[in-house]
Design a protein around this motif. Structure first.
Motif, PDB file in Angstrom:
ATOM      1  N   MET A 146     114.516  12.207   6.567  1.00 47.02           N
ATOM      2  CA  MET A 146     113.632  12.135   5.412  1.00 47.02           C
ATOM      3  C   MET A 146     112.353  12.922   5.652  1.00 47.02           C
ATOM      4  N   ASP A 147     111.966  13.051   6.920  1.00 44.53           N
ATOM      5  CA  ASP A 147     110.746  13.787   7.237  1.00 44.53           C
ATOM      6  C   ASP A 147     110.939  15.298   7.173  1.00 44.53           C
ATOM      7  N   GLN A 148     112.136  15.744   6.844  1.00 43.49           N
ATOM      8  CA  GLN A 148     112.405  17.176   6.675  1.00 43.49           C
ATOM      9  C   GLN A 148     112.355  17.605   5.210  1.00 43.49           C
ATOM     10  N   ILE A 149     112.122  16.675   4.303  1.00 45.18           N
ATOM     11  CA  ILE A 149     112.227  16.943   2.867  1.00 45.18           C
ATOM     12  C   ILE A 149     110.838  16.996   2.233  1.00 45.18           C
ATOM     13  N   THR A 150     110.624  17.992   1.394  1.00 43.65           N
ATOM     14  CA  THR A 150     109.406  18.101   0.594  1.00 43.65           C
ATOM     15  C   THR A 150     109.818  18.160  -0.868  1.00 43.65           C
ATOM     16  N   LEU A 151     109.300  17.255  -1.678  1.00 39.23           N
ATOM     17  CA  LEU A 151     109.650  17.209  -3.094  1.00 39.23           C
ATOM     18  C   LEU A 151     108.678  18.037  -3.926  1.00 39.23           C
ATOM     19  N   GLY A 152     109.199  18.595  -5.023  1.00 37.95           N
ATOM     20  CA  GLY A 152     108.356  19.409  -5.875  1.00 37.95           C
ATOM     21  C   GLY A 152     108.634  19.198  -7.344  1.00 37.95           C
ATOM     22  N   ASN A 153     107.673  19.590  -8.159  1.00 30.08           N
ATOM     23  CA  ASN A 153     107.808  19.555  -9.605  1.00 30.08           C
ATOM     24  C   ASN A 153     108.636  20.767 -10.028  1.00 30.08           C
ATOM     25  N   GLY A 154     109.937  20.685  -9.733  1.00 29.63           N
ATOM     26  CA  GLY A 154     110.807  21.850  -9.819  1.00 29.63           C
ATOM     27  C   GLY A 154     110.700  22.641  -8.530  1.00 29.63           C
ATOM     28  N   SER A 155     111.695  23.465  -8.253  1.00 29.59           N
ATOM     29  CA  SER A 155     111.640  24.245  -7.017  1.00 29.59           C
ATOM     30  C   SER A 155     110.528  25.287  -7.064  1.00 29.59           C
ATOM     31  N   ASN A 156     110.100  25.701  -8.271  1.00 34.05           N
ATOM     32  CA  ASN A 156     108.974  26.632  -8.373  1.00 34.05           C
ATOM     33  C   ASN A 156     107.733  26.071  -7.693  1.00 34.05           C
ATOM     34  N   ASP A 157     107.516  24.781  -7.869  1.00 32.98           N
ATOM     35  CA  ASP A 157     106.375  24.113  -7.256  1.00 32.98           C
ATOM     36  C   ASP A 157     106.446  24.231  -5.739  1.00 32.98           C
ATOM     37  N   VAL A 158     107.634  24.000  -5.186  1.00 32.26           N
ATOM     38  CA  VAL A 158     107.804  24.092  -3.736  1.00 32.26           C
ATOM     39  C   VAL A 158     107.587  25.522  -3.259  1.00 32.26           C
ATOM     40  N   LEU A 159     108.086  26.493  -4.012  1.00 33.11           N
ATOM     41  CA  LEU A 159     107.899  27.895  -3.628  1.00 33.11           C
ATOM     42  C   LEU A 159     106.421  28.258  -3.564  1.00 33.11           C
ATOM     43  N   GLU A 160     105.654  27.750  -4.525  1.00 28.77           N
ATOM     44  CA  GLU A 160     104.221  28.025  -4.522  1.00 28.77           C
ATOM     45  C   GLU A 160     103.531  27.339  -3.346  1.00 28.77           C
ATOM     46  N   VAL A 161     103.893  26.099  -3.074  1.00 24.69           N
ATOM     47  CA  VAL A 161     103.292  25.373  -1.959  1.00 24.69           C
ATOM     48  C   VAL A 161     103.563  26.101  -0.639  1.00 24.69           C
ATOM     49  N   ILE A 162     104.793  26.560  -0.454  1.00 25.17           N
ATOM     50  CA  ILE A 162     105.143  27.289   0.775  1.00 25.17           C
ATOM     51  C   ILE A 162     104.266  28.519   0.922  1.00 25.17           C
ATOM     52  N   THR A 163     104.111  29.269  -0.158  1.00 20.86           N
ATOM     53  CA  THR A 163     103.328  30.507  -0.092  1.00 20.86           C
ATOM     54  C   THR A 163     101.868  30.208   0.204  1.00 20.86           C
ATOM     55  N   ARG A 164     101.336  29.190  -0.425  1.00 18.33           N
ATOM     56  CA  ARG A 164      99.938  28.826  -0.199  1.00 18.33           C
ATOM     57  C   ARG A 164      99.712  28.354   1.232  1.00 18.33           C
ATOM     58  N   CYS A 165     100.712  27.714   1.812  1.00 20.37           N
ATOM     59  CA  CYS A 165     100.559  27.184   3.166  1.00 20.37           C
ATOM     60  C   CYS A 165     100.610  28.282   4.234  1.00 20.37           C
ATOM     61  N   PHE A 166     101.396  29.318   4.000  1.00 16.45           N
ATOM     62  CA  PHE A 166     101.690  30.237   5.097  1.00 16.45           C
ATOM     63  C   PHE A 166     101.285  31.690   4.866  1.00 16.45           C
ATOM     64  N   ALA A 167     100.749  32.020   3.705  1.00 10.22           N
ATOM     65  CA  ALA A 167     100.333  33.407   3.464  1.00 10.22           C
ATOM     66  C   ALA A 167      98.912  33.422   2.919  1.00 10.22           C
ATOM     67  N   ASP A 168      98.224  34.542   3.148  1.00 11.33           N
ATOM     68  CA  ASP A 168      96.873  34.703   2.631  1.00 11.33           C
ATOM     69  C   ASP A 168      96.621  36.187   2.380  1.00 11.33           C
ATOM     70  N   VAL A 169      95.374  36.547   2.174  1.00 15.05           N
ATOM     71  CA  VAL A 169      95.044  37.931   1.793  1.00 15.05           C
ATOM     72  C   VAL A 169      95.348  38.928   2.906  1.00 15.05           C
ATOM     73  N   ASP A 170      95.531  38.465   4.114  1.00 11.03           N
ATOM     74  CA  ASP A 170      95.849  39.368   5.224  1.00 11.03           C
ATOM     75  C   ASP A 170      97.352  39.441   5.493  1.00 11.03           C
ATOM     76  N   SER A 171      98.146  38.790   4.647  1.00 12.87           N
ATOM     77  CA  SER A 171      99.575  38.656   4.920  1.00 12.87           C
ATOM     78  C   SER A 171     100.420  39.560   4.022  1.00 12.87           C
ATOM     79  N   GLU A 172     101.661  39.765   4.453  1.00 15.50           N
ATOM     80  CA  GLU A 172     102.680  40.402   3.640  1.00 15.50           C
ATOM     81  C   GLU A 172     103.805  39.405   3.379  1.00 15.50           C
ATOM     82  N   VAL A 173     104.347  39.483   2.176  1.00 16.71           N
ATOM     83  CA  VAL A 173     105.468  38.628   1.773  1.00 16.71           C
ATOM     84  C   VAL A 173     106.576  39.546   1.262  1.00 16.71           C
ATOM     85  N   ILE A 174     107.775  39.394   1.798  1.00 15.09           N
ATOM     86  CA  ILE A 174     108.891  40.282   1.463  1.00 15.09           C
ATOM     87  C   ILE A 174     109.852  39.592   0.503  1.00 15.09           C
TER      88      ILE A 174
END
Length: 374
Positions: free
Chosen positions: A89-117
């Motif tokens: 259960m500690d491996q699961i993150t719930l979101g308001n749709g998967s779009n919400d989770v995608l945004e949370v992931i990006t906010r957590c791990f990328a910033d203005v100095d990062s590249e996203v492919i």
């Protein structure tokens, strides 16, 4: 003095265009004076079966708790997912749709100095959230309408923090088999996170396709995202989730908004996981519908991209927007995908057999009126 509020927005947001969803039935009815009951919507990859009876029953029971905040940790849904997927259960993150989770992931791990492919012709949310936070988006040219995994791996630099891979991909419907995904993951450095977006994975059958959850033990930098909006038939309730290592999930849950999945959604999603009959019917209707559409396109001499999802992108030529408008006049809503760099294609979701047939008839008339059919 008038204030230019756009100039006050952060730089990444200033140049964004809003995400354009499929046209709602009510909007088309208002615009063209049509009867809403006679309009069919094949634009947003929704499940044509309607919701599961088990989900409906659970949702109705949950209505009595509308005055209370939902369970912010989503215990019951996480427990059901944990049992079904064989993860903690500690491996699961719930979101308001998967779009919400995608945004949370990006906010957590990328910033203005990062590249996203991400890939050309991939889901529009990937570049949207990347630009919104000010990171540099790297769009890798597609191969045969799908992800060129080798080129995406080669595009990784010291600045890369995230790589998005949709399998199957929306809007093209292309899919990679297990060996290709595993070979790709082996090429990605351990400090670069790979987001494997499996929104349509329930439509895949056969051992040749990857199950992202099974890859987590071998690739700790992997995050798998899934949704209840497609095969599970709960698009309106907005429930998505990710599965990752517990360490990554801990980070995501620090940023995830409290109560981001409501009580009705949590209850319905938990219940539908126990409805295997519904899932099987969803697969069967989808498989038959894809065949019905593809056979019609073959008869019409139209090129299309073979799809592993619940939709198919069909090429109707330079007059694609004219064909789209003609279909609207017939009360049939599909999705133009010029915004994905595919201006000659329309994406049509699989409906019930009679809905597919009505679309096919309307398409034939639209092509004739546009001068694209004999």
């Amino acid at each position: 003095m008038a204030i230019d509020y756009q100039s006050l927005a952060v730089r990444g947001v200033q140049a964004l265009s809003p995400y354009q969803p499929g046209k709602p039935i009510e909007e088309l009815a208002r615009e063209l004076g049509l009867n809403p009951a006679e309009i069919i919507k094949l634009a947003s990859n929704e499940n044509p079966l309607g919701p599961s009876e088990k989900a409906l029953s659970a949702a109705r029971k949950a209505l009595s708790e509308l005055c209370l905040y939902p369970d912010g940790n989503g215990f019951n849904l996480k427990q059901a997912l944990s049992k079904r997927l064989g993860v903690g259960m500690d491996q699961i993150t719930l979101g308001n749709g998967s779009n919400d989770v995608l945004e949370v992931i990006t906010r957590c791990f990328a910033d203005v100095d990062s590249e996203v492919i991400f890939s050309q012709y991939a889901f529009a949310v990937y570049p949207l959230v990347t630009q919104a936070i000010g990171a540099k988006g790297v769009s890798v040219p597609a191969w045969d309408w799908g992800h060129d995994l080798g080129a995406m791996a080669a595009a990784v630099t010291d600045r890369t923090r995230l790589v998005f891979v949709a399998n199957p991909n929306n809007p093209t419907g292309t899919v990679h088999k297990a060996g290709a995904i595993e070979a790709f993951l082996e090429k990605i450095p351990a400090n670069v996170l790979v987001v494997l977006d499996e929104a349509y994975c329930e439509y895949l059958t056969g051992n040749e396709y990857p199950d992202g959850v099974e890859l987590l033990s071998r690739f700790p930098n992997l995050i798998v995202c899934r949704t209840f909006s497609k095969a599970w038939g709960l698009a309106a309730l907005r429930v998505g989730y990710s599965i990752s290592s517990a360490a990554i999930a801990d980070i995501l849950n620090r940023v995830r908004q409290p109560f981001n999945v409501d009580t009705v959604a949590l209850s319905a999603a938990t219940a539908v996981l126990d409805d295997e009959d519904y899932l099987q019917r969803s697969r069967e209707v989808n498989s038959a519908g894809l065949r019905q559409l593809e056979q019609a396109f073959d008869r019409m001499g139209l090129s299309y991209i073979p799809s592993a999802g619940n939709f198919v992108a069909v090429e109707v030529g330079e007059q694609a927007m004219g064909v789209y408008q003609a279909l609207l006049a017939h009360g049939v809503i599909v999705r133009p995908i010029g915004g994905y760099g595919m201006p000659r294609h329309l994406r049509v979701s699989v409906g019930l057999p009679e809905e597919n047939e009505r679309f096919i008839d309307a398409l034939a008339q639209a092509l004739t009126s546009s001068g694209l059919s004999d």
